[in-house]
Design a protein around this motif. Structure first.
Motif, PDB file in Angstrom:
ATOM      1  N   PRO A 197     -19.381  -8.110 -41.052  1.00  0.00           N
ATOM      2  CA  PRO A 197     -19.667  -6.779 -41.610  1.00  0.00           C
ATOM      3  C   PRO A 197     -21.155  -6.596 -41.908  1.00  0.00           C
ATOM      4  CG  PRO A 197     -17.712  -7.708 -42.592  1.00  0.00           C
ATOM      5  CD  PRO A 197     -18.293  -8.788 -41.722  1.00  0.00           C
ATOM      6  N   SER A 198     -21.724  -5.519 -41.361  1.00  0.00           N
ATOM      7  CA  SER A 198     -23.177  -5.305 -41.418  1.00  0.00           C
ATOM      8  C   SER A 198     -23.476  -3.826 -41.648  1.00  0.00           C
ATOM      9  CB  SER A 198     -23.833  -5.698 -40.087  1.00  0.00           C
ATOM     10  OG  SER A 198     -23.442  -6.964 -39.686  1.00  0.00           O
ATOM     11  N   ASN A 199     -24.756  -3.512 -41.698  1.00  0.00           N
ATOM     12  CA  ASN A 199     -25.191  -2.119 -41.897  1.00  0.00           C
ATOM     13  C   ASN A 199     -26.337  -1.833 -40.935  1.00  0.00           C
ATOM     14  OD1 ASN A 199     -23.680  -1.602 -44.609  1.00  0.00           O
ATOM     15  ND2 ASN A 199     -24.623  -3.619 -44.735  1.00  0.00           N
TER      16      ASN A 199
ATOM     17  N   PRO B 262     -25.758  -8.329 -43.701  1.00  0.00           N
ATOM     18  CA  PRO B 262     -27.064  -8.090 -43.084  1.00  0.00           C
ATOM     19  C   PRO B 262     -27.347  -6.610 -42.823  1.00  0.00           C
ATOM     20  CG  PRO B 262     -25.589  -9.260 -41.566  1.00  0.00           C
ATOM     21  CD  PRO B 262     -24.809  -8.999 -42.812  1.00  0.00           C
ATOM     22  N   ILE B 263     -28.633  -6.296 -42.762  1.00  0.00           N
ATOM     23  CA  ILE B 263     -29.057  -4.942 -42.378  1.00  0.00           C
ATOM     24  C   ILE B 263     -29.758  -5.030 -41.025  1.00  0.00           C
ATOM     25  CG2 ILE B 263     -30.583  -3.006 -42.932  1.00  0.00           C
ATOM     26  CD1 ILE B 263     -30.146  -3.499 -45.854  1.00  0.00           C
ATOM     27  N   LEU B 264     -29.265  -4.244 -40.075  1.00  0.00           N
ATOM     28  CA  LEU B 264     -29.914  -4.135 -38.760  1.00  0.00           C
ATOM     29  C   LEU B 264     -30.699  -2.822 -38.752  1.00  0.00           C
ATOM     30  CD1 LEU B 264     -27.491  -6.145 -38.392  1.00  0.00           C
ATOM     31  CD2 LEU B 264     -27.438  -5.436 -36.021  1.00  0.00           C
ATOM     32  N   CYS B 265     -31.738  -2.769 -37.947  1.00  0.00           N
ATOM     33  CA  CYS B 265     -32.587  -1.570 -37.978  1.00  0.00           C
ATOM     34  C   CYS B 265     -33.088  -1.229 -36.570  1.00  0.00           C
ATOM     35  CB  CYS B 265     -33.769  -1.856 -38.910  1.00  0.00           C
ATOM     36  SG  CYS B 265     -34.926  -0.500 -39.076  1.00  0.00           S
ATOM     37  N   HIS B 266     -33.271   0.062 -36.328  1.00  0.00           N
ATOM     38  CA  HIS B 266     -33.883   0.514 -35.075  1.00  0.00           C
ATOM     39  C   HIS B 266     -34.779   1.701 -35.410  1.00  0.00           C
ATOM     40  CE1 HIS B 266     -34.356   1.859 -30.926  1.00  0.00           C
ATOM     41  NE2 HIS B 266     -34.058   3.075 -31.343  1.00  0.00           N
TER      42      HIS B 266
ATOM     43  N   CYS C 151     -21.404   7.522 -33.249  1.00  0.00           N
ATOM     44  CA  CYS C 151     -21.198   6.830 -34.527  1.00  0.00           C
ATOM     45  C   CYS C 151     -19.860   7.246 -35.147  1.00  0.00           C
ATOM     46  CB  CYS C 151     -22.372   7.183 -35.432  1.00  0.00           C
ATOM     47  SG  CYS C 151     -22.317   6.456 -37.036  1.00  0.00           S
ATOM     48  N   ARG C 152     -19.559   8.557 -35.072  1.00  0.00           N
ATOM     49  CA  ARG C 152     -18.276   9.067 -35.615  1.00  0.00           C
ATOM     50  C   ARG C 152     -17.114   8.556 -34.774  1.00  0.00           C
ATOM     51  NH1 ARG C 152     -21.305  14.559 -35.725  1.00  0.00           N
ATOM     52  NH2 ARG C 152     -22.740  14.006 -37.390  1.00  0.00           N
ATOM     53  N   GLU C 153     -17.312   8.610 -33.447  1.00  0.00           N
ATOM     54  CA  GLU C 153     -16.253   8.156 -32.524  1.00  0.00           C
ATOM     55  C   GLU C 153     -15.889   6.695 -32.772  1.00  0.00           C
ATOM     56  OE1 GLU C 153     -16.749   7.655 -27.979  1.00  0.00           O
ATOM     57  OE2 GLU C 153     -17.328   9.720 -28.476  1.00  0.00           O
ATOM     58  N   LEU C 154     -16.915   5.879 -33.058  1.00  0.00           N
ATOM     59  CA  LEU C 154     -16.671   4.444 -33.277  1.00  0.00           C
ATOM     60  C   LEU C 154     -16.288   4.144 -34.727  1.00  0.00           C
ATOM     61  CD1 LEU C 154     -19.709   2.971 -31.226  1.00  0.00           C
ATOM     62  CD2 LEU C 154     -17.321   3.021 -30.527  1.00  0.00           C
ATOM     63  N   ASP C 155     -16.176   5.199 -35.513  1.00  0.00           N
ATOM     64  CA  ASP C 155     -15.783   5.087 -36.920  1.00  0.00           C
ATOM     65  C   ASP C 155     -16.737   4.161 -37.707  1.00  0.00           C
ATOM     66  OD1 ASP C 155     -14.260   5.624 -39.115  1.00  0.00           O
ATOM     67  OD2 ASP C 155     -12.699   4.129 -38.682  1.00  0.00           O
ATOM     68  N   LEU C 156     -18.034   4.379 -37.501  1.00  0.00           N
ATOM     69  CA  LEU C 156     -19.021   3.501 -38.135  1.00  0.00           C
ATOM     70  C   LEU C 156     -19.854   4.210 -39.204  1.00  0.00           C
ATOM     71  CD1 LEU C 156     -20.363   1.608 -34.975  1.00  0.00           C
ATOM     72  CD2 LEU C 156     -19.013   0.634 -36.829  1.00  0.00           C
ATOM     73  N   CYS C 157     -19.493   5.474 -39.474  1.00  0.00           N
ATOM     74  CA  CYS C 157     -20.390   6.291 -40.315  1.00  0.00           C
ATOM     75  C   CYS C 157     -20.656   5.731 -41.706  1.00  0.00           C
ATOM     76  CB  CYS C 157     -19.871   7.715 -40.397  1.00  0.00           C
ATOM     77  SG  CYS C 157     -19.942   8.472 -38.779  1.00  0.00           S
ATOM     78  N   THR C 158     -19.714   4.971 -42.259  1.00  0.00           N
ATOM     79  CA  THR C 158     -19.981   4.442 -43.611  1.00  0.00           C
ATOM     80  C   THR C 158     -21.020   3.322 -43.543  1.00  0.00           C
ATOM     81  OG1 THR C 158     -18.137   2.939 -43.355  1.00  0.00           O
ATOM     82  CG2 THR C 158     -17.702   4.997 -44.562  1.00  0.00           C
ATOM     83  N   ARG C 159     -21.234   2.790 -42.350  1.00  0.00           N
ATOM     84  CA  ARG C 159     -22.142   1.639 -42.219  1.00  0.00           C
ATOM     85  C   ARG C 159     -23.468   1.978 -41.529  1.00  0.00           C
ATOM     86  NH1 ARG C 159     -20.716  -3.121 -43.748  1.00  0.00           N
ATOM     87  NH2 ARG C 159     -18.629  -3.393 -44.549  1.00  0.00           N
ATOM     88  N   VAL C 160     -23.571   3.201 -41.018  1.00  0.00           N
ATOM     89  CA  VAL C 160     -24.798   3.594 -40.303  1.00  0.00           C
ATOM     90  C   VAL C 160     -25.481   4.728 -41.057  1.00  0.00           C
ATOM     91  CG1 VAL C 160     -25.733   4.490 -38.132  1.00  0.00           C
ATOM     92  CG2 VAL C 160     -23.749   2.954 -38.094  1.00  0.00           C
ATOM     93  N   LYS C 161     -26.778   4.570 -41.311  1.00  0.00           N
ATOM     94  CA  LYS C 161     -27.525   5.630 -42.007  1.00  0.00           C
ATOM     95  C   LYS C 161     -28.632   6.143 -41.082  1.00  0.00           C
ATOM     96  CE  LYS C 161     -25.391   5.268 -45.991  1.00  0.00           C
ATOM     97  NZ  LYS C 161     -24.095   5.084 -45.348  1.00  0.00           N
TER      98      LYS C 161
END
Ligand code: GMT
Length: 374
Positions: free
Chosen positions: A228-230, A199-203, A247-257
């Motif tokens: 697993p989502s984006n 899935p893709i989440l958006c804000h 985002c970096r601290e939570l190690d999510l950068c590959t999944r957050v744009k």
């Protein structure tokens, strides 16, 4: 009718509402004159019946602050007089309604009568909670407006709580063009941001503190840990740097744009499965409505005017402000199966139809007619 619209020309919801209102009225044959300090973000290029009058403030070496309100009032006088306007519609009490009051008085002294309608969008009202020094000016502007509108019942109630006024306030909500047809997603583009089953989440926001973008990231982290989502983030503002760090601290950068500011975010929303709006306060929540209009369900807080837009169990699910566990649980329950997601997508689209541009713009037109005929 010849209508002057005074607005903040930025990416904010009030600017979007005011610009889309003017564009829609112009299509219906009214002559629209936008009056503000720069080209409104959503205005686009040449459109029949639309005129733009720029308010430019010179740098006065003697003054520490630029006298924007005074220059704006002078511009309003000029436009009303020479374009023969019937009405001014100002978005925000300060400084727009106070400038409109001054313009109306100046024109009256010259034998020209011009009524003005004030629309409250929220920050002018909640601001007073933080800085009471604005109260006398805003109360005066409310009382002097020829008509006042608020974008939700919640904002109307807050206005009566913060200001001692008995002025009639009409609720005219935010609006959006809603297509009856199902939006078809461009899978090629979608796959650039997500694997086929993810899935893709958006804000979308201006990354102000009030938007609680940190909660968006924390909800996303919890959802992503189970499924697993984006996450696509649209907009920019004071909190962006901190959110990028988180985002970096939570190690999510590959999944957050972080996509930054986008003039028309509907193309991004069309790619999404869920929209997250965890705001501290929100007089309406136009971004949520934009998501719903393309069939995207909303996970939101239950504050301010949001419950008037996002119907719990229909167009999405609501939680208390700051309850990221509940928001993540709600997101996962909507994403649980294709059937549930489809049910909420349909519910979101159906609920958005309540705020279709054609229904709401008519309410402004009726109000204008009533004010002008007085
Ligand atoms: O949300 C913002 O920060 C922008 C702000 C604005 O003034 O442009 O939006 C306000 O007006 C919108 C249009 O009426 C509403 O949809 C938003 O809910 C409202 N924002 C807040 O109340 C925080």
């Amino acid at each position: 009718m010849k209508i002057g619209i005074v607005l903040y020309p930025t990416y904010g919801g009030s600017g979007v509402v005011a610009t889309e209102l003017g564009k829609s009225l112009a299509k219906k044959g009214h002559e629209i004159h936008f009056i503000t300090y720069s080209h409104p973000v959503r205005l686009g290029s040449f459109t029949e019946n639309i005129y733009y009058h720029e308010v430019s403030v010179s740098d006065y070496p003697l003054f520490e602050y630029e006298p924007y309100e005074t220059v704006l009032a002078s511009k309003m006088v000029d436009v009303v007089k020479h374009e023969h306007l019937d009405l001014l519609h100002v978005h925000y009490a300060i400084p727009h309604a106070s400038a409109a009051f001054m313009a109306r008085q100046i024109l009256k002294s010259q034998g020209i009568l011009i009524p003005f309608v004030t629309t409250l969008h929220g920050t002018d009202i909640t601001l007073v909670g933080k800085d009471p020094s604005f109260e006398p000016v805003i109360t005066f502007c409310l009382n002097e407006s020829d008509a006042v509108t608020a974008v939700s019942e919640s904002l109307k109630k807050d206005t009566y709580t913060h200001f001692s006024t008995s002025k009639k306030i009409s609720v005219i909500p935010n609006f959006i063009p809603v297509s009856e047809e199902k939006v078809s997603v461009d899978q090629k583009i979608r796959m650039r941001y997500s694997k086929i089953d993810e899935p893709i989440l958006c804000h979308i926001s201006n990354f102000r503190k009030v938007k609680r973008v940190e909660d968006v990231m924390r909800v996303f982290a919890k959802v992503n840990a189970v499924k697993p989502s984006n996450l696509l983030l649209v907009g920019d503002g004071p909190e962006r740097f901190l959110i990028e760090e988180l985002c970096r601290e939570l190690d999510l950068c590959t999944r957050v744009k972080f996509l930054g500011k986008i003039q028309d975010p509907s193309l991004v929303l069309e790619l999404a499965d869920l929209f997250i709006l965890p705001s501290e306060t929100e007089s309406f929540g136009l971004a949520a409505l934009e998501a719903m209009s393309v069939g995207v369900p909303v996970i939101s807080s239950n504050t301010g005017g949001i419950p008037e837009v996002n119907k719990h169990g229909v167009s999405g699910l609501l939680s208390d402000v700051g309850d990221v566990d509940d928001m993540a649980k709600n997101a996962l329950s909507i994403l649980e199966s294709k059937e549930t997601l489809d049910k909420f997508k349909k519910g979101a689209h159906k609920q958005a139809l309540e705020f279709d541009i054609n229904k709401i713009v008519q309410q402004y037109e009726d109000l204008y007619k009533e004010v002008v005929s007085r």
